[in-house]
Enzyme design. Structure first.
Site, PDB file in Angstrom:
ATOM      1  N   ASP A   1      53.652  46.326  14.804  1.00 59.35           N
ATOM      2  CA  ASP A   1      53.787  46.068  13.364  1.00 59.35           C
ATOM      3  C   ASP A   1      53.531  44.603  13.020  1.00 59.35           C
ATOM      4  O   ASP A   1      52.909  44.314  11.997  1.00 59.35           O
ATOM      5  CB  ASP A   1      55.176  46.498  12.878  1.00 59.35           C
TER       6      ASP A   1
ATOM      7  N   GLY B   1      37.988  65.460  -1.043  1.00 61.09           N
ATOM      8  CA  GLY B   1      39.105  65.245  -1.968  1.00 61.09           C
ATOM      9  C   GLY B   1      40.404  65.057  -1.201  1.00 61.09           C
ATOM     10  O   GLY B   1      40.412  65.019   0.038  1.00 61.09           O
TER      11      GLY B   1
ATOM     12  N   ASP C   1      43.806  65.611   0.757  1.00 59.97           N
ATOM     13  CA  ASP C   1      44.328  66.657   1.643  1.00 59.97           C
ATOM     14  C   ASP C   1      45.591  66.152   2.333  1.00 59.97           C
ATOM     15  O   ASP C   1      45.783  64.942   2.474  1.00 59.97           O
ATOM     16  CB  ASP C   1      43.269  67.078   2.675  1.00 59.97           C
TER      17      ASP C   1
ATOM     18  N   GLU D   1      56.781  49.338  18.974  1.00 57.20           N
ATOM     19  CA  GLU D   1      56.629  49.515  17.530  1.00 57.20           C
ATOM     20  C   GLU D   1      56.650  48.161  16.821  1.00 57.20           C
ATOM     21  O   GLU D   1      55.772  47.854  16.011  1.00 57.20           O
ATOM     22  CB  GLU D   1      57.772  50.395  17.006  1.00 57.20           C
TER      23      GLU D   1
ATOM     24  N   SER E   1      51.962  54.671  12.859  1.00 57.32           N
ATOM     25  CA  SER E   1      52.471  53.305  12.969  1.00 57.32           C
ATOM     26  C   SER E   1      51.353  52.280  13.032  1.00 57.32           C
ATOM     27  O   SER E   1      51.585  51.121  12.714  1.00 57.32           O
ATOM     28  CB  SER E   1      53.283  53.159  14.245  1.00 57.32           C
TER      29      SER E   1
ATOM     30  N   ASP F   1      36.588  59.077   1.669  1.00 53.78           N
ATOM     31  CA  ASP F   1      37.201  60.399   1.811  1.00 53.78           C
ATOM     32  C   ASP F   1      36.956  60.907   3.241  1.00 53.78           C
ATOM     33  O   ASP F   1      35.816  60.906   3.714  1.00 53.78           O
ATOM     34  CB  ASP F   1      36.545  61.337   0.776  1.00 53.78           C
ATOM     35  N   ILE F   2      38.017  61.310   3.907  1.00 56.89           N
ATOM     36  CA  ILE F   2      37.892  61.865   5.265  1.00 56.89           C
ATOM     37  C   ILE F   2      37.849  63.386   5.111  1.00 56.89           C
ATOM     38  O   ILE F   2      38.749  63.972   4.498  1.00 56.89           O
ATOM     39  CB  ILE F   2      39.083  61.444   6.157  1.00 56.89           C
TER      40      ILE F   2
END
Ligand SMILES: *[C@@H]1O[C@H](CO)[C@@H](O)[C@H](O)[C@H]1NC(C)=O
Ligand SMILES: *[C@@H]1O[C@H](CO)[C@@H](O)[C@H](O)[C@H]1NC(C)=O
Ligand SMILES: *[C@@H]1O[C@H](CO)[C@@H](O)[C@H](O)[C@H]1NC(C)=O
Ligand SMILES: *[C@@H]1O[C@H](CO)[C@@H](O)[C@H](O)[C@H]1NC(C)=O
Ligand SMILES: *[C@@H]1O[C@H](CO)[C@@H](O)[C@H](O)[C@H]1NC(C)=O
Length: 567
Positions: free
Chosen positions: A287, A546, A548, A283, A484, A527-528
């Site tokens: 990062d 839109g 979600d 992690e 992540s 937009d996905i």
């Protein structure tokens, strides 16, 4: 003789502890969170480090000020507050401080201030004394990971302190912090060769790296120039960021940057950052690699939070905000890829933390949190859904942070990643910036999934970004997935925009959501519209046109974000 003894005992206890009728149950929890078992009473001489959260003077005033300075077009847009200005809203009233201090001294205790505004006090005591003070039953709870936590399922405070004391911690909130990165991930879904007319950049085939993100989102590779522009990266649960892994990553994937680019290190509560390569954390490596490797030349600080206070984790989450709030110039962006299931926190503690995030937002910090990797089941798939109800995650459910979900590439488009956590809070109401976007979504959803989610709660995530990337981890190149990945990527985009804003003499972006949900914000995101996040015996929510609750408003388009900001 016997009778006298009993009478003396009764009298003694009446003096030492307040009358039961003066004590009010302040917080309680009906069930132990998933994964914990009750082992029995905690040893009475065990030391406890408790915190008291004092009631803040005018938190509603801070919220209004925050919305005004974060809403484009408002007269105070971009006018972030100084440390002293924030303190005026959140410092407790002197009558509250006096009431708490005299109650502590009546009980032979003294406390120290834990936050710059003096709204948190800490003191040390024993389990026996805490049980008596709070009519509690501090017990040992064992988590399936082997970690133990001393908690109580209920506690009371004197009625006279009700309006002065928000909560006592650690009591009914449990540690549950998860990093949002599965260490070993499935191979990338995108392995086919790009057809010549494929809109997905060729650099995104085989594996996803900064080059792919630069092409896909139009993220510039030109180095940032403002030294005062800071990006903070949170490190919890003994995750260490390795400098050698970062160097290997930069050499391979950002040969145009100096391989000497690295992060500054900040320790809180004894947090460490071992550079022994076999102790590197996936992690933490991810990062720092996807901030330093994407936000070219933006100064990055890795903030490692240890467990000196009580048992790390939640204490760490409190200490990192109080630490940042104590700084004159906190970082303009903070990327945090850890989350926990909302119900493992008490509502009061979640509100208190959320209000601390509001304070940082008012100081001009954009807070980005990964939404979690368990679809609608919470931070991780192994989290059980009670009665098949969806499990919201925190801090994403707090309306004053920006929650980042995950997407993936399936030729010819970007779609929702199925692990991307999303849903609706059981603690926080829908914020005004989200009312319309959420209503449009719920109208489309209709009766489906009714009863599994809380229709009145704040919806999350707000935005999303790619959730599968390549990293260097313990000396080797590898694939990882999770929100992540998405969080540092989106944080880097914000940092690069801040670099340009600061260069132009403008304020950094600060709390992002009112801007993101504005017309200009929506137009600057892709937009996905397909994919879903299964869990709790359902297919979960679906991505639609839109907003979600799986990909939020969508993924970044750098050039449109820059032009929306006049850059
Ligand atoms: C990286 O640091 C080393 C040692 O200080 C130095 O010799 C080298 O020139 C630096 N490389 C770049 C690209 O700055
Ligand atoms: C590095 O860490 C590993 C795993 O914790 C340990 O076994 C090893 O002794 C450490 N090496 C050094 C040089 O400290
Ligand atoms: C999510 O997608 C991956 C890869 O396509 C698949 O292996 C996995 O089973 C899916 N998970 C769920 C919960 O459907
Ligand atoms: C639903 O969410 C609201 C916040 O919008 C909260 O007050 C309420 O308690 C929640 N209901 C349940 C059943 O959790
Ligand atoms: C990462 O995924 C790619 C694409 O599926 C695969 O070719 C490669 O072997 C994987 N690498 C590792 C280290 O797992």
């Amino acid at each position: 003789m016997k009778i006298t003894l009993v009478m003396i005992a009764l009298l003694t206890s009446a003096c030492a502890t307040p009358h039961t009728r003066d004590m009010l149950v302040h917080e309680r929890r009906d069930n132990v969170p998933h994964g914990y078992t009750h082992k029995g009473p905690a040893p009475s001489d065990q030391k406890l480090r408790l915190r008291l959260a004092l009631t803040q003077t005018d938190i509603a005033g801070l919220h209004s000020a925050l919305y005004a300075m974060s809403t484009p077009g408002s007269a105070t847009y971009g006018q972030h507050l100084s440390k002293d200005d924030v303190t005026k809203y959140v410092a407790p009233k002197s009558e509250s401080v006096d009431a708490i201090k005299s109650w502590l001294s009546e009980n032979g205790l003294s406390a120290t201030t834990l936050s710059p505004a003096g709204d948190w006090y800490g003191f040390e005591t024993t389990v026996a004394k805490a049980n008596e003070l709070f009519h509690a039953e501090f017990s040992t709870f064992l988590h399936e990971s082997g970690q133990e936590a001393i908690r109580t399922l209920s506690y009371s405070i004197p009625a006279s302190l009700e309006r002065h004391l928000d909560l006592v911690h650690p009591t009914v909130s449990f540690p549950d912090q998860r990093s949002n990165v599965p260490v070993v991930s499935a191979p990338l879904p995108l392995s086919a060769r790009a057809p010549s007319n494929d809109p997905i950049p060729a650099s995104c085939y085989q594996y996803l790296t900064p080059t792919c993100l630069q092409e896909l989102y139009g993220i510039p590779s030109t180095p940032a120039i403002q030294d005062e522009n800071q990006l903070g990266v949170t490190g919890l649960i003994q995750e260490y960021a390795n400098r050698a892994d970062l160097r290997s990553f930069l050499e391979k994937f950002r040969p145009d940057l100096s391989p000497n680019n690295t992060f500054s290190f900040q320790s809180i509560d004894g947090g460490e950052n071992s550079q022994n390569i076999s102790e590197a954390g996936a992690e933490a490596d991810l990062d720092v690699q996807y901030t330093i490797g994407v936000a070219s030349d933006v100064p990055v600080t890795f903030i490692s939070v240890g467990s000196d206070f009580q048992d790390g984790d939640l204490d760490g989450s409190l200490d990192i905000v109080n630490f940042l709030l104590s700084q004159d110039n906190p970082p303009q962006v903070l990327s945090t890829s850890y989350a926990q299931d909302e119900y493992t926190l008490s509502r009061r503690l979640a509100e208190k933390l959320c209000n601390a995030y509001a304070q940082l937002g008012a100081r001009g910090t954009s807070l980005l949190f990964g939404s979690g990797d368990g679809g609608v089941t919470g931070t991780q798939y192994q989290n059980k859904c009670k009665a098949d109800k969806f499990v919201p995650t925190f801090p994403s459910s707090c309306p004053f942070v920006t929650s980042v979900g995950a997407s993936e590439l399936i030729s010819p488009t970007e779609v929702a990643a199925n692990f991307s956590s999303g849903g609706f809070s059981n603690y926080f109401d829908t914020p005004s910036y989200q009312t319309d976007a959420k209503k449009t979504y719920l109208d489309k959803l209709g009766k489906s999934l009714k009863g599994k989610y809380n229709a009145t709660g704040r919806g999350y995530p707000d935005v999303s970004a790619i959730g599968y990337v390549q990293i260097f981890f313990q000396g080797e190149q590898g694939n990882v997935s999770g929100t992540s990945c998405s969080t540092p990527i989106f944080a880097s985009v914000i940092s690069l925009l801040n670099d340009r804003l600061i260069a132009g003499g403008k304020s950094p972006l600060g709390f992002l959501n009112p801007l993101l949900y504005s017309e200009a914000g929506v137009a600057a995101l892709t937009d996905i519209t397909s994919g879903n996040n299964p869990g709790c015996k359902t297919n979960g929510f679906s991505a639609v046109a839109g907003w979600d609750p799986i990909t939020g408003l969508g993924t970044p388009i750098f050039s449109k974000m820059a032009s929306a900001l006049g850059l």
